[in-house]
Motif scaffolding. Structure first.
Motif, short mmCIF file in Angstrom:
data_model
loop_
_atom_site.label_atom_id
_atom_site.label_comp_id
_atom_site.label_asym_id
_atom_site.label_seq_id
_atom_site.Cartn_x
_atom_site.Cartn_y
_atom_site.Cartn_z
N THR A 5 0.85 -1.19 0.00
CA THR A 5 0.00 0.00 0.00
C THR A 5 0.88 1.25 0.00
OG1 THR A 5 -0.11 0.25 2.40
CG2 THR A 5 -1.75 -1.23 1.36
N THR A 40 -4.39 1.82 -2.08
CA THR A 40 -3.42 1.88 -3.18
C THR A 40 -3.96 2.83 -4.26
OG1 THR A 40 -4.45 -0.03 -4.25
CG2 THR A 40 -2.56 -0.47 -2.79
N TYR A 69 6.56 5.82 -5.09
CA TYR A 69 5.77 4.62 -4.80
C TYR A 69 5.51 3.82 -6.07
CZ TYR A 69 1.37 2.12 -3.58
OH TYR A 69 0.37 1.19 -3.39
#
Length: 74
Positions: A5, A40, A69
């Motif tokens: 996540t 997410t 990310y």
């Protein structure tokens, strides 16, 4: 690594002694008990931060963290 996540990624950026903006964001998010830790989804996290994160001085910092990310997920 594809199941990480955003919050899990962000926690890898924590550093109590950092001057780095993403690191400071991570430090502050750690103490945010309402942070959407399972998300997410860019829009969900972005909306949450815009409405609930006075500790984030600029959404650009979030955008930079989100880009990092995405690289980690690949």
């Amino acid at each position: 690594m594809g199941s990480m996540t955003f919050y899990q990624f962000l926690m890898t950026q924590r550093n109590p002694n950092t001057q780095d903006e993403v690191g400071q964001f991570a430090n502050n998010a750690f103490y945010d008990t309402e942070f959407p830790k399972q998300s997410t989804d860019f829009d969900e996290v972005s909306k949450y931060l815009e409405e609930n994160a006075p500790y984030l001085p600029s959404m650009t910092i979030f955008d930079d963290a989100w880009q990092s990310y995405q690289v980690v997920l690949q």
